[in-house]
Design a protein around this motif. Sequence first.
Motif, mmCIF file in Angstrom:
data_model
loop_
_atom_site.group_PDB
_atom_site.id
_atom_site.type_symbol
_atom_site.label_atom_id
_atom_site.label_comp_id
_atom_site.label_asym_id
_atom_site.label_seq_id
_atom_site.Cartn_x
_atom_site.Cartn_y
_atom_site.Cartn_z
ATOM 1 N N HIS A 108 41.044 24.934 51.869
ATOM 2 C CA HIS A 108 40.281 25.877 51.046
ATOM 3 C C HIS A 108 39.123 26.385 51.885
ATOM 4 C CE1 HIS A 108 37.444 26.613 47.426
ATOM 5 N NE2 HIS A 108 38.124 27.703 47.704
ATOM 6 N N LEU A 109 39.114 27.683 52.151
ATOM 7 C CA LEU A 109 38.071 28.299 52.948
ATOM 8 C C LEU A 109 37.211 29.165 52.047
ATOM 9 C CD1 LEU A 109 40.969 28.406 54.729
ATOM 10 C CD2 LEU A 109 39.233 28.754 56.454
ATOM 11 N N VAL A 110 35.925 28.873 52.013
ATOM 12 C CA VAL A 110 34.987 29.613 51.162
ATOM 13 C C VAL A 110 34.178 30.532 52.066
ATOM 14 C CG1 VAL A 110 33.120 29.441 49.494
ATOM 15 C CG2 VAL A 110 34.875 27.650 49.588
ATOM 16 N N HIS A 111 34.303 31.818 51.813
ATOM 17 C CA HIS A 111 33.619 32.812 52.631
ATOM 18 C C HIS A 111 32.241 33.131 52.066
ATOM 19 C CE1 HIS A 111 37.200 34.108 55.060
ATOM 20 N NE2 HIS A 111 37.770 33.391 54.098
ATOM 21 N N LYS A 112 31.361 33.587 52.933
ATOM 22 C CA LYS A 112 30.040 34.059 52.514
ATOM 23 C C LYS A 112 30.174 35.513 52.085
ATOM 24 C CE LYS A 112 27.700 31.259 55.990
ATOM 25 N NZ LYS A 112 26.823 31.323 57.177
ATOM 26 N N LYS A 113 29.109 36.059 51.518
ATOM 27 C CA LYS A 113 29.112 37.452 51.063
ATOM 28 C C LYS A 113 29.428 38.419 52.203
ATOM 29 C CE LYS A 113 28.229 40.056 47.431
ATOM 30 N NZ LYS A 113 29.065 40.039 46.259
ATOM 31 N N ALA B 294 37.052 36.478 44.531
ATOM 32 C CA ALA B 294 38.480 36.309 44.292
ATOM 33 C C ALA B 294 39.029 35.191 45.159
ATOM 34 C CB ALA B 294 39.227 37.606 44.589
ATOM 35 N N ASN B 295 40.195 34.703 44.793
ATOM 36 C CA ASN B 295 40.938 33.739 45.602
ATOM 37 C C ASN B 295 42.199 34.423 46.090
ATOM 38 O OD1 ASN B 295 39.404 31.218 45.449
ATOM 39 N ND2 ASN B 295 39.731 31.477 43.259
ATOM 40 N N VAL C 38 36.905 34.697 48.518
ATOM 41 C CA VAL C 38 36.310 35.832 49.229
ATOM 42 C C VAL C 38 35.563 36.769 48.280
ATOM 43 C CG1 VAL C 38 38.070 35.812 51.044
ATOM 44 C CG2 VAL C 38 38.470 37.140 48.989
ATOM 45 N N PRO C 39 34.572 37.509 48.831
ATOM 46 C CA PRO C 39 33.931 38.545 48.018
ATOM 47 C C PRO C 39 34.982 39.593 47.635
ATOM 48 C CG PRO C 39 32.759 38.221 50.096
ATOM 49 C CD PRO C 39 34.025 37.443 50.171
ATOM 50 N N HIS C 40 34.868 40.089 46.400
ATOM 51 C CA HIS C 40 35.876 41.042 45.912
ATOM 52 C C HIS C 40 35.194 42.000 44.937
ATOM 53 C CE1 HIS C 40 39.917 42.398 44.866
ATOM 54 N NE2 HIS C 40 39.593 42.276 43.579
ATOM 55 N N LYS D 104 30.625 33.313 42.381
ATOM 56 C CA LYS D 104 31.201 32.554 43.488
ATOM 57 C C LYS D 104 31.575 31.145 43.032
ATOM 58 C CE LYS D 104 30.274 31.215 48.262
ATOM 59 N NZ LYS D 104 29.296 31.294 49.365
ATOM 60 N N ALA D 105 30.726 30.531 42.206
ATOM 61 C CA ALA D 105 30.981 29.169 41.728
ATOM 62 C C ALA D 105 32.289 29.083 40.938
ATOM 63 C CB ALA D 105 29.817 28.678 40.875
ATOM 64 N N GLU D 106 32.529 30.060 40.070
ATOM 65 C CA GLU D 106 33.773 30.071 39.286
ATOM 66 C C GLU D 106 34.983 30.231 40.202
ATOM 67 O OE1 GLU D 106 32.607 32.185 35.085
ATOM 68 O OE2 GLU D 106 32.615 33.443 36.882
ATOM 69 N N ALA D 107 34.892 31.146 41.148
ATOM 70 C CA ALA D 107 36.001 31.380 42.071
ATOM 71 C C ALA D 107 36.236 30.160 42.952
ATOM 72 C CB ALA D 107 35.726 32.606 42.932
ATOM 73 N N GLN D 108 35.162 29.542 43.384
ATOM 74 C CA GLN D 108 35.266 28.365 44.238
ATOM 75 C C GLN D 108 35.961 27.216 43.507
ATOM 76 O OE1 GLN D 108 31.488 27.691 46.050
ATOM 77 N NE2 GLN D 108 32.220 26.050 47.348
ATOM 78 N N LYS D 109 35.645 27.039 42.243
ATOM 79 C CA LYS D 109 36.270 25.977 41.442
ATOM 80 C C LYS D 109 37.777 26.203 41.327
ATOM 81 C CE LYS D 109 36.257 23.694 36.998
ATOM 82 N NZ LYS D 109 35.966 23.796 35.596
#
Length: 76
Positions: free
Chosen positions: A50-55, A16-17, A9-11, A32-37
């Motif tokens: 794993h749910l990846v949120h948009k901005k 952040a995760n 999520v945006p933080h 976002k790429a680092e957090a997603q990994k």
Amino acid sequence: MAKGDVHTVPHGEGWANKVEGNKQVSNTAATKAEAQKSGREMAVKRDAEHLVHKKDGTIGERNTYPRSRDPRKSRG
């Protein structure tokens, strides 16, 4: 969704995760790429989604680990 799923999520100024059910974020990243990994790695270890949120906060991507738990029959 099962308790323990991982949300990227945006933080603040970064990303952040957060594990579902926890009040605090598990880790933060500048991009976002680092957090997603790291979120993907967390989800794999937990056999979770794993749910990846948009901005804007909406869900942009959803991945289930292990794949055998995926409710969809197709790869994606």
